[in-house]
Design an enzyme around this catalytic site. Structure first.
Site, mmCIF file in Angstrom:
data_model
loop_
_atom_site.group_PDB
_atom_site.id
_atom_site.type_symbol
_atom_site.label_atom_id
_atom_site.label_comp_id
_atom_site.label_asym_id
_atom_site.label_seq_id
_atom_site.Cartn_x
_atom_site.Cartn_y
_atom_site.Cartn_z
ATOM 1 C CB ALA A 19 -0.948 0.011 1.202
ATOM 2 C CG LEU A 21 0.312 2.093 4.140
ATOM 3 C CD1 LEU A 21 -0.253 1.139 5.193
ATOM 4 C CD2 LEU A 21 -0.692 3.196 3.832
ATOM 5 N N GLY A 24 9.621 7.654 3.406
ATOM 6 C CA GLY A 24 11.061 7.555 3.595
ATOM 7 C C GLY A 24 11.616 6.192 3.271
ATOM 8 C CB ALA A 27 11.833 -0.867 -1.137
ATOM 9 C CB SER A 28 7.511 1.202 1.305
ATOM 10 O OG SER A 28 6.137 1.415 1.536
ATOM 11 C CG ASN A 101 11.002 -1.864 13.018
ATOM 12 O OD1 ASN A 101 10.760 -2.270 11.889
ATOM 13 N ND2 ASN A 101 12.004 -1.037 13.273
ATOM 14 N NE ARG A 129 6.041 -1.245 11.583
ATOM 15 C CZ ARG A 129 7.139 -2.002 11.642
ATOM 16 N NH1 ARG A 129 8.251 -1.605 11.043
ATOM 17 N NH2 ARG A 129 7.140 -3.145 12.298
ATOM 18 C CD GLU A 163 10.172 3.642 13.809
ATOM 19 O OE1 GLU A 163 10.224 2.704 13.006
ATOM 20 O OE2 GLU A 163 9.187 4.399 13.910
ATOM 21 C CG HIS A 231 14.423 1.600 10.816
ATOM 22 N ND1 HIS A 231 13.526 0.707 10.278
ATOM 23 C CD2 HIS A 231 13.698 2.426 11.605
ATOM 24 C CE1 HIS A 231 12.313 0.969 10.727
ATOM 25 N NE2 HIS A 231 12.390 2.012 11.525
ATOM 26 C CG ASP A 233 17.777 -2.201 10.652
ATOM 27 O OD1 ASP A 233 17.358 -1.369 9.830
ATOM 28 O OD2 ASP A 233 17.036 -3.070 11.176
ATOM 29 C CB CYS A 348 13.594 -5.599 8.331
ATOM 30 S SG CYS A 348 14.243 -3.970 7.904
#
Length: 419
Positions: A19, A21, A24, A27-28, A101, A129, A163, A231, A233, A348
């Site tokens: 979606a 959401l 930043g 990839a999302s 997270n 989240r 986070e 993040h 990581d 992740c």
């Protein structure tokens, strides 16, 4: 049994979708609106867990969360049938799969009361989240219910965004010895929000009873956040005495390195220069969003996404690194492309806990046989494909709910995890 590293992976939930959401997360955003494949995603995650087991590592599991989150929707004065599309998508999000997270973890060797402390992350920066923590906390309190060995804390109060372990590292001579805990926070990142607030990090350190002299608070570089390292990581990972990091991960790296070396003289810092791997390529390949683990024979391996092999120059640098005389001696590519398309790599998907497995609820620990049973349920119940427009389909919602009930019942947790 003895204290050891245990990787708890989040099982990818049946509502896994794209979606877009996560502001930043490049990839999302890039894959927003694409068709997701929850069944394939979950099976890829299970295969990653098998890879860990076959290398002799101890493996744990966190379950997906109940979706849609009707409690959250009710608090917003709506329900899944009447919610606006973006609210419905947030209520259906499967992002709890990224167990890094879930919480921040401090092993007993570092804490004042010599118990392992876990603080559930509030994740308040992103709406989709922000409603995860109650169900995450319920699982943490079950898995780590032995109060002689564990202390499980509720979330840091808003507005201080936390986070979890994605912005926390620990360096030590050995997992069972006292270490240096490093909390990485952000202040700004161009057009993207910094998700970890320094006050959240300080709060977690106080709750865990960490020794101030062996606790570092380090700022993530604005350049890294602006490039899509939402993040820490995504640009750095640590294991025992090794820090594997990009040149541009930290705002004041020289100061950080000096403080770290003073506290842990045996530390080995493997810094990847931007001239070899740009920030853009590091984020695209997720070579730092990898599990850096100590193998039973004492060597270290980097469990990283197969996507890294798609960038020949980056992969060539990694191969040269492990061929050298450094501490990281093995590359273990794993296929987690469904997770990667939403911005989450191998690191992740896992929460690292250093503890004695005998103190943990065995329902949250897995072996090959248990994974066989879970995989069979995924094959039979998880939807094969979900497009964002499908999230309003009552038949899909019913299937997602039945999938959750089936796997929770299979693991004998249905009496404890009530949706």
């Amino acid at each position: 049994m003895t204290v050891r590293e245990i990787n708890f992976d989040g099982l990818v939930g049946p509502s896994h979708n794209y979606a877009g959401l996560s502001l930043g997360n490049l990839a999302s955003a890039r894959n927003a609106g694409a068709v997701a494949h929850p069944r394939a995603a979950a099976l890829q995650g299970i295969e990653k867990m098998r890879t860990n087991l076959r290398m002799g590592l101890t493996q744990g599991l966190f379950l997906p969360q109940w979706r849609p989150d009707g409690v959250w929707l009710s608090a917003l004065g709506t329900d899944v049938g009447n919610a606006e599309a973006h609210i419905r998508a947030a209520a259906m999000s499967a992002s709890s799969m990224w167990a890094a997270n879930a919480a921040t973890v401090s092993p007993a060797a570092d804490t004042a009361d010599k118990r392992t402390h876990l603080t559930v992350a509030n994740l308040v920066t992103m709406p989709h989240r922000s409603h995860e923590w109650p169900q995450t906390l319920a699982q943490l309190r079950l898995a780590f219910s032995d109060q002689s060995a564990f202390a499980v804390h509720g979330p840091v109060p808003p507005p201080f965004g936390d986070e979890g372990a994605a912005n926390h590292m620990r360096l030590c001579a050995r997992h069972d010895e006292a270490g240096v805990e490093v909390f990485v926070y952000g202040q700004s990142g161009g057009p993207f929000p910094a998700r970890q607030h320094v006050e959240a990090s300080k709060t977690v350190a106080r709750l865990h009873g960490l020794e101030p002299a062996r606790t570092l608070f380090v700022m993530q570089s604005e350049k890294a956040i602006a490039a899509g390292a939402f993040h820490n990581d995504v640009v750095a990972v640590a294991n025992e005495h090794v820090l594997f990091t990009h040149e541009h991960a930290f705002a004041e790296k020289d100061r950080f390195y000096a403080e770290l070396r003073a506290l842990l003289p045996t530390v080995e810092i493997v810094e990847v220069p931007a001239s070899a791997v740009s920030l853009s390529d590091a984020i695209r390949s997720y070579i730092f969003n990898a599990q850096l683990v100590t193998l039973p024979d004492g060597g270290m391996a980097l469990i990283l996404p197969t996507d890294a092999q798609d960038l020949p120059d980056t992969w060539a640098w990694l191969e040269a690194m492990v061929a050298g005389n450094g501490p990281i001696r093995k590359l273990v590519p794993v296929d987690v492309r469904q997770s990667m398309a939403n911005g989450g790599g191998p690191a992740c998907l896992r929460l690292r806990v250093v503890a004695d497995p005998s103190n943990i609820d065995p329902r949250f620990l897995v072996d090959e046989r248990k994974l066989d049973g879970i995989a069979a349920i995924v094959e039979a119940y998880w939807p094969e494909a979900i497009a964002p427009a499908d999230l309003a389909d009552t038949r899909l919602i019913a299937r997602i709910e039945q999938s959750w009930l089936t796997v929770v019942d299979h693991l004998q947790l249905s009496g404890d995890l009530i949706p």
